[in-house]
Design an enzyme around this catalytic site. Structure first.
Site, mmCIF file in Angstrom:
data_model
loop_
_atom_site.group_PDB
_atom_site.id
_atom_site.type_symbol
_atom_site.label_atom_id
_atom_site.label_comp_id
_atom_site.label_asym_id
_atom_site.label_seq_id
_atom_site.Cartn_x
_atom_site.Cartn_y
_atom_site.Cartn_z
ATOM 1 N N ASP A 95 64.964 146.049 33.971
ATOM 2 C CA ASP A 95 65.247 147.385 33.452
ATOM 3 C C ASP A 95 66.518 147.978 34.049
ATOM 4 O O ASP A 95 67.088 147.445 35.014
ATOM 5 C CB ASP A 95 64.050 148.326 33.697
ATOM 6 C CG ASP A 95 63.352 148.064 35.030
ATOM 7 O OD1 ASP A 95 64.019 147.561 35.954
ATOM 8 O OD2 ASP A 95 62.162 148.362 35.142
ATOM 9 N N HIS B 254 52.283 150.817 35.425
ATOM 10 C CA HIS B 254 53.412 150.315 34.634
ATOM 11 C C HIS B 254 53.980 149.037 35.237
ATOM 12 O O HIS B 254 53.913 148.817 36.448
ATOM 13 C CB HIS B 254 54.499 151.395 34.427
ATOM 14 C CG HIS B 254 55.311 151.749 35.633
ATOM 15 N ND1 HIS B 254 55.491 153.046 36.069
ATOM 16 C CD2 HIS B 254 56.026 150.987 36.501
ATOM 17 C CE1 HIS B 254 56.265 153.043 37.136
ATOM 18 N NE2 HIS B 254 56.602 151.807 37.423
ATOM 19 N N GLU C 95 55.335 152.200 30.377
ATOM 20 C CA GLU C 95 54.383 153.191 30.862
ATOM 21 C C GLU C 95 53.060 153.044 30.105
ATOM 22 O O GLU C 95 52.994 152.343 29.085
ATOM 23 C CB GLU C 95 54.972 154.602 30.644
ATOM 24 C CG GLU C 95 56.252 154.864 31.440
ATOM 25 C CD GLU C 95 56.006 155.130 32.924
ATOM 26 O OE1 GLU C 95 54.921 154.793 33.441
ATOM 27 O OE2 GLU C 95 56.915 155.669 33.580
ATOM 28 N N ASP D 101 50.872 154.172 38.174
ATOM 29 C CA ASP D 101 50.158 154.381 36.905
ATOM 30 C C ASP D 101 49.942 153.068 36.145
ATOM 31 O O ASP D 101 49.595 153.072 34.971
ATOM 32 C CB ASP D 101 50.904 155.402 36.030
ATOM 33 C CG ASP D 101 52.311 154.939 35.636
ATOM 34 O OD1 ASP D 101 52.718 153.811 36.009
ATOM 35 O OD2 ASP D 101 53.005 155.696 34.924
HETATM 36 C C1 F6R Z 1 61.723 148.089 38.760
HETATM 37 C C2 F6R Z 1 60.506 148.096 37.964
HETATM 38 C C3 F6R Z 1 59.362 149.000 38.267
HETATM 39 C C4 F6R Z 1 58.909 148.889 39.720
HETATM 40 C C5 F6R Z 1 57.699 149.811 39.979
HETATM 41 C C6 F6R Z 1 57.306 149.774 41.439
HETATM 42 O O1 F6R Z 1 62.659 147.164 38.251
HETATM 43 O O2 F6R Z 1 60.430 147.353 37.018
HETATM 44 O O3 F6R Z 1 58.294 148.716 37.418
HETATM 45 O O4 F6R Z 1 58.550 147.566 39.985
HETATM 46 O O5 F6R Z 1 58.038 151.104 39.610
HETATM 47 O O6 F6R Z 1 58.331 150.318 42.204
HETATM 48 P P1 F6R Z 1 58.358 150.189 43.807
HETATM 49 O O7 F6R Z 1 58.483 148.733 44.093
HETATM 50 O O8 F6R Z 1 59.579 150.944 44.228
HETATM 51 O O9 F6R Z 1 57.089 150.750 44.290
#
Ligand code: F6R
Length: 232
Positions: A66, A130, A135, A128
């Site tokens: 992303d 994701h 989401e 959540d």
């Molecule tokens: C980032 C991504 C997100 C993160 C998720 C967890 O490229 O795809 O889905 O993996 O938000 O974020 P952290 O690791 O910062 O807790």
């Protein structure tokens, strides 16, 4: 879906070994990469071990999950994150590293397919449920698309920004069907705020927890620490 409980350092060690094995066995492999806190230690270990063992990434292609949309601060971009947390530490060719952009996102799934498909995908998980920026209630058949970030995600990600209002509201993200095409998937879940999401993802496939789609993938390993252990 396999669940392995380890401390953070052992998780980073184990996943860095999976990465280096993939690159050693298939020097022109395709890697799917995540940003955020979860993979940082894994990337450090990959850099250290690749140097020690002289593992080359010259022929490797990468596709990041992303990228923020309408982000006005380059240092907050996921390209910047990857450059500084992994790419500058290994011998990868910049032209072989890909991110979804406004120009390419409608073709991103095709680009991945043309490169041979993702051999190994690393994922984090949101509180959540994701994965990437898919989401809750994102269709399971989604391809790379523009996603609106949930309030919870904006709050969680504001720790990297000066304030919450600086966090972009939208992002470009691989879809859930894009991720499911990866041949092998590893997911990192550490910290107590991830426990409920991990518990939910093991229950049943349900679009209210996007990560639960992984239940029907043939090769997924979840690495969780004690705090995120859903069985405790
Ligand atoms: C980032 C991504 C997100 C993160 C998720 C967890 O490229 O795809 O889905 O993996 O938000 O974020 P952290 O690791 O910062 O807790």
């Amino acid at each position: 879906m396999k669940l392995i409980i380890e401390d953070k350092e052992k998780i980073a060690d184990a996943i860095s070994e999976v990465f280096l094995k993939t690159v050693t066995e298939k020097p022109d492999c395709v890697l799917g990469l995540a940003t955020g806190s979860s993979p940082v230690m894994t990337y450090q270990k990959i850099i250290e071990k690749a140097k020690e063992r002289k593992v080359s990434f010259k022929k490797v292609h990468t596709f990041n999950l992303d990228e923020y949309l309408n982000n006005h601060d380059e240092t907050q971009s996921y390209r910047y994150f990857m450059d500084h947390n992994l790419f500058y530490g290994i011998d990868i060719e910049k032209d072989n590293t890909n991110f979804p952009t406004e120009e390419n996102y409608e073709h991103y799934d095709e680009m991945i397919g043309q490169a041979g498909g993702i051999d190994l995908q690393i994922l984090g998980i949101g509180a959540d449920g994701h994965i990437a920026f898919n989401e809750p209630n994102t269709p399971f058949d989604s391809k790379t698309h523009i996603a609106k970030l949930e309030e919870q995600t904006i709050k969680d990600n504001s720790r990297f920004f000066a304030s919450e209002k600086d966090v972009p509201t939208h992002a470009l993200t691989m879809g859930l069907s894009t991720i499911m095409k990866s041949k092998k998937i590893v997911l990192i879940a550490t910290g107590k705020n991830k426990k409920e999401a991990v518990r939910k993802m093991f229950l049943k496939e349900d679009i209210s927890c996007p990560a639960s789609i992984l239940l029907s993938h043939p090769d997924v390993t979840i690495y969780a620490d004690e705090e995120a252990n859903p069985n405790k």
